[in-house]
Design a protein around this motif. Sequence first.
Motif, PDB file in Angstrom:
ATOM      1  N   ILE A 203      10.937  13.247   9.944  1.00 33.28           N
ATOM      2  CA  ILE A 203       9.898  14.014   9.260  1.00 33.28           C
ATOM      3  C   ILE A 203       8.531  13.433   9.609  1.00 33.28           C
ATOM      4  O   ILE A 203       8.315  12.227   9.490  1.00 33.28           O
ATOM      5  CB  ILE A 203      10.092  13.993   7.731  1.00 33.28           C
ATOM      6  CG1 ILE A 203      11.473  14.552   7.349  1.00 33.28           C
ATOM      7  CG2 ILE A 203       8.982  14.784   7.038  1.00 33.28           C
ATOM      8  CD1 ILE A 203      11.799  14.422   5.866  1.00 33.28           C
ATOM      9  N   THR A 204       7.625  14.292  10.045  1.00 35.22           N
ATOM     10  CA  THR A 204       6.252  13.890  10.337  1.00 35.22           C
ATOM     11  C   THR A 204       5.328  14.617   9.368  1.00 35.22           C
ATOM     12  O   THR A 204       5.348  15.847   9.285  1.00 35.22           O
ATOM     13  CB  THR A 204       5.871  14.239  11.791  1.00 35.22           C
ATOM     14  OG1 THR A 204       6.778  13.578  12.679  1.00 35.22           O
ATOM     15  CG2 THR A 204       4.454  13.801  12.099  1.00 35.22           C
ATOM     16  N   HIS A 205       4.541  13.865   8.631  1.00 39.10           N
ATOM     17  CA  HIS A 205       3.692  14.419   7.576  1.00 39.10           C
ATOM     18  C   HIS A 205       2.253  14.554   8.069  1.00 39.10           C
ATOM     19  O   HIS A 205       1.636  13.581   8.491  1.00 39.10           O
ATOM     20  CB  HIS A 205       3.759  13.485   6.364  1.00 39.10           C
ATOM     21  CG  HIS A 205       2.972  13.943   5.182  1.00 39.10           C
ATOM     22  ND1 HIS A 205       2.753  13.157   4.076  1.00 39.10           N
ATOM     23  CD2 HIS A 205       2.349  15.123   4.910  1.00 39.10           C
ATOM     24  CE1 HIS A 205       2.034  13.804   3.197  1.00 39.10           C
ATOM     25  NE2 HIS A 205       1.763  15.007   3.677  1.00 39.10           N
TER      26      HIS A 205
ATOM     27  N   ARG B   5      -1.596  16.705   7.072  1.00 37.86           N
ATOM     28  CA  ARG B   5      -2.295  17.308   5.927  1.00 37.86           C
ATOM     29  C   ARG B   5      -3.462  18.145   6.429  1.00 37.86           C
ATOM     30  O   ARG B   5      -4.155  17.767   7.374  1.00 37.86           O
ATOM     31  CB  ARG B   5      -2.794  16.205   4.990  1.00 37.86           C
ATOM     32  CG  ARG B   5      -3.594  16.706   3.786  1.00 37.86           C
ATOM     33  CD  ARG B   5      -3.969  15.539   2.877  1.00 37.86           C
ATOM     34  NE  ARG B   5      -2.770  14.956   2.285  1.00 37.86           N
ATOM     35  CZ  ARG B   5      -2.567  13.637   2.153  1.00 37.86           C
ATOM     36  NH1 ARG B   5      -3.483  12.783   2.585  1.00 37.86           N
ATOM     37  NH2 ARG B   5      -1.467  13.196   1.599  1.00 37.86           N
TER      38      ARG B   5
ATOM     39  N   VAL C 220       9.566  18.831  10.782  1.00 42.11           N
ATOM     40  CA  VAL C 220      10.916  18.273  10.824  1.00 42.11           C
ATOM     41  C   VAL C 220      11.571  18.640  12.151  1.00 42.11           C
ATOM     42  O   VAL C 220      11.662  19.833  12.497  1.00 42.11           O
ATOM     43  CB  VAL C 220      11.775  18.815   9.662  1.00 42.11           C
ATOM     44  CG1 VAL C 220      13.178  18.209   9.698  1.00 42.11           C
ATOM     45  CG2 VAL C 220      11.095  18.538   8.325  1.00 42.11           C
TER      46      VAL C 220
ATOM     47  N   GLU D 138      -0.028  20.121   2.283  1.00 43.27           N
ATOM     48  CA  GLU D 138       0.845  19.136   2.919  1.00 43.27           C
ATOM     49  C   GLU D 138       1.816  19.869   3.849  1.00 43.27           C
ATOM     50  O   GLU D 138       2.431  20.872   3.448  1.00 43.27           O
ATOM     51  CB  GLU D 138       1.628  18.349   1.870  1.00 43.27           C
ATOM     52  CG  GLU D 138       0.793  17.769   0.739  1.00 43.27           C
ATOM     53  CD  GLU D 138      -0.233  16.768   1.214  1.00 43.27           C
ATOM     54  OE1 GLU D 138      -0.013  16.121   2.249  1.00 43.27           O
ATOM     55  OE2 GLU D 138      -1.283  16.632   0.535  1.00 43.27           O
TER      56      GLU D 138
ATOM     57  N   ILE E 273      14.069  16.419   1.823  1.00 44.58           N
ATOM     58  CA  ILE E 273      13.038  17.442   1.695  1.00 44.58           C
ATOM     59  C   ILE E 273      12.948  17.966   0.267  1.00 44.58           C
ATOM     60  O   ILE E 273      11.861  18.252  -0.240  1.00 44.58           O
ATOM     61  CB  ILE E 273      13.313  18.588   2.692  1.00 44.58           C
ATOM     62  CG1 ILE E 273      13.050  18.096   4.127  1.00 44.58           C
ATOM     63  CG2 ILE E 273      12.451  19.809   2.383  1.00 44.58           C
ATOM     64  CD1 ILE E 273      13.532  19.055   5.195  1.00 44.58           C
TER      65      ILE E 273
ATOM     66  N   TYR F  48       5.093  19.222   6.513  1.00 46.34           N
ATOM     67  CA  TYR F  48       6.123  18.293   6.962  1.00 46.34           C
ATOM     68  C   TYR F  48       6.822  18.896   8.184  1.00 46.34           C
ATOM     69  O   TYR F  48       7.542  19.898   8.071  1.00 46.34           O
ATOM     70  CB  TYR F  48       7.125  18.028   5.839  1.00 46.34           C
ATOM     71  CG  TYR F  48       6.470  17.490   4.592  1.00 46.34           C
ATOM     72  CD1 TYR F  48       6.168  16.136   4.476  1.00 46.34           C
ATOM     73  CD2 TYR F  48       6.118  18.339   3.535  1.00 46.34           C
ATOM     74  CE1 TYR F  48       5.532  15.636   3.343  1.00 46.34           C
ATOM     75  CE2 TYR F  48       5.496  17.846   2.403  1.00 46.34           C
ATOM     76  CZ  TYR F  48       5.213  16.500   2.309  1.00 46.34           C
ATOM     77  OH  TYR F  48       4.586  16.004   1.172  1.00 46.34           O
TER      78      TYR F  48
ATOM     79  N   VAL G 237       7.335  22.980   4.828  1.00 45.61           N
ATOM     80  CA  VAL G 237       8.282  22.353   5.745  1.00 45.61           C
ATOM     81  C   VAL G 237       8.390  23.242   6.978  1.00 45.61           C
ATOM     82  O   VAL G 237       8.635  24.446   6.861  1.00 45.61           O
ATOM     83  CB  VAL G 237       9.661  22.169   5.091  1.00 45.61           C
ATOM     84  CG1 VAL G 237      10.691  21.696   6.112  1.00 45.61           C
ATOM     85  CG2 VAL G 237       9.571  21.193   3.928  1.00 45.61           C
TER      86      VAL G 237
ATOM     87  N   LEU H  78      10.494  16.313  -1.784  1.00 42.27           N
ATOM     88  CA  LEU H  78       9.092  16.587  -1.454  1.00 42.27           C
ATOM     89  C   LEU H  78       8.558  17.821  -2.179  1.00 42.27           C
ATOM     90  O   LEU H  78       7.375  18.141  -2.072  1.00 42.27           O
ATOM     91  CB  LEU H  78       8.947  16.777   0.065  1.00 42.27           C
ATOM     92  CG  LEU H  78       9.336  15.574   0.934  1.00 42.27           C
ATOM     93  CD1 LEU H  78       9.282  15.950   2.420  1.00 42.27           C
ATOM     94  CD2 LEU H  78       8.430  14.392   0.649  1.00 42.27           C
TER      95      LEU H  78
ATOM     96  N   ARG I 230       3.082  23.156   0.036  1.00 39.91           N
ATOM     97  CA  ARG I 230       3.823  22.030   0.601  1.00 39.91           C
ATOM     98  C   ARG I 230       4.824  22.649   1.578  1.00 39.91           C
ATOM     99  O   ARG I 230       5.863  23.162   1.166  1.00 39.91           O
ATOM    100  CB  ARG I 230       4.510  21.209  -0.483  1.00 39.91           C
ATOM    101  CG  ARG I 230       3.521  20.684  -1.543  1.00 39.91           C
ATOM    102  CD  ARG I 230       4.208  19.934  -2.659  1.00 39.91           C
ATOM    103  NE  ARG I 230       4.809  18.688  -2.201  1.00 39.91           N
ATOM    104  CZ  ARG I 230       4.148  17.546  -2.053  1.00 39.91           C
ATOM    105  NH1 ARG I 230       2.844  17.495  -2.327  1.00 39.91           N
ATOM    106  NH2 ARG I 230       4.755  16.460  -1.647  1.00 39.91           N
TER     107      ARG I 230
END
Length: 207
Positions: free
Chosen positions: A184-186, A188, A6, A2, A41, A4, A143, A44, A141
């Motif tokens: 925040i843009t997620h 994957r 930002v 994942e 965050i 994220y 950021v 997350l 995960r």
Amino acid sequence: MEVYLVRHGQTDGNVGRRHQHPNTDLNAHGQAQAESVAAQILLLKPTHLITSTQLRAMETARVVARVTDLIPASYTLFEELHQPSSMIGERLVGPHAIWFGILWFFGIQSASIHDGETYAAFLNRLELARKLLEELPADSRVVVVTHSVFINFFIEHMRHPKRMNIVRAFIRLTHILALKNTSITHVRYEKPALGFTGTGWHHVWGK
């Protein structure tokens, strides 16, 4: 994995809708935004924190690092599009910026003649950033504190490495201008199965 993406906190340049110097810092509201997004965050459960080396991103990441207890790793790969110095202070949608952007997009004027980067060079940097992320453990995960143009071009090109057409470019421009500070843009990443021709990247939510 994942990821994220930002956008950094607000600066005075953002308020004035101007092209900014790499050493532009956060204003008071941007600092407050950084505190707020850091709390989001934390929920997350991030395992990695990456930041652009430009000051406004690093100041935002510093707050995130304090709240999440992560050590930020800074990379030039995640910096904003390198604009020529003549663009600093120009309005984002002023006549100078619009004309330069058109020439830049079609390769008629090369930013690298000055001290920026061409569309081709930017695409290469996006690919290197993508590969850096792909090398992280599959259960990461991550950021990434970065910038509006970088985020939007990354989303556009993470599955389609070639240049955008003019219609896609116009749509992406509207997203660039609309992306809010500390949004925040997620996305994957799943390593493609053998024989799969895609990149393994997917846009989950966010601009």
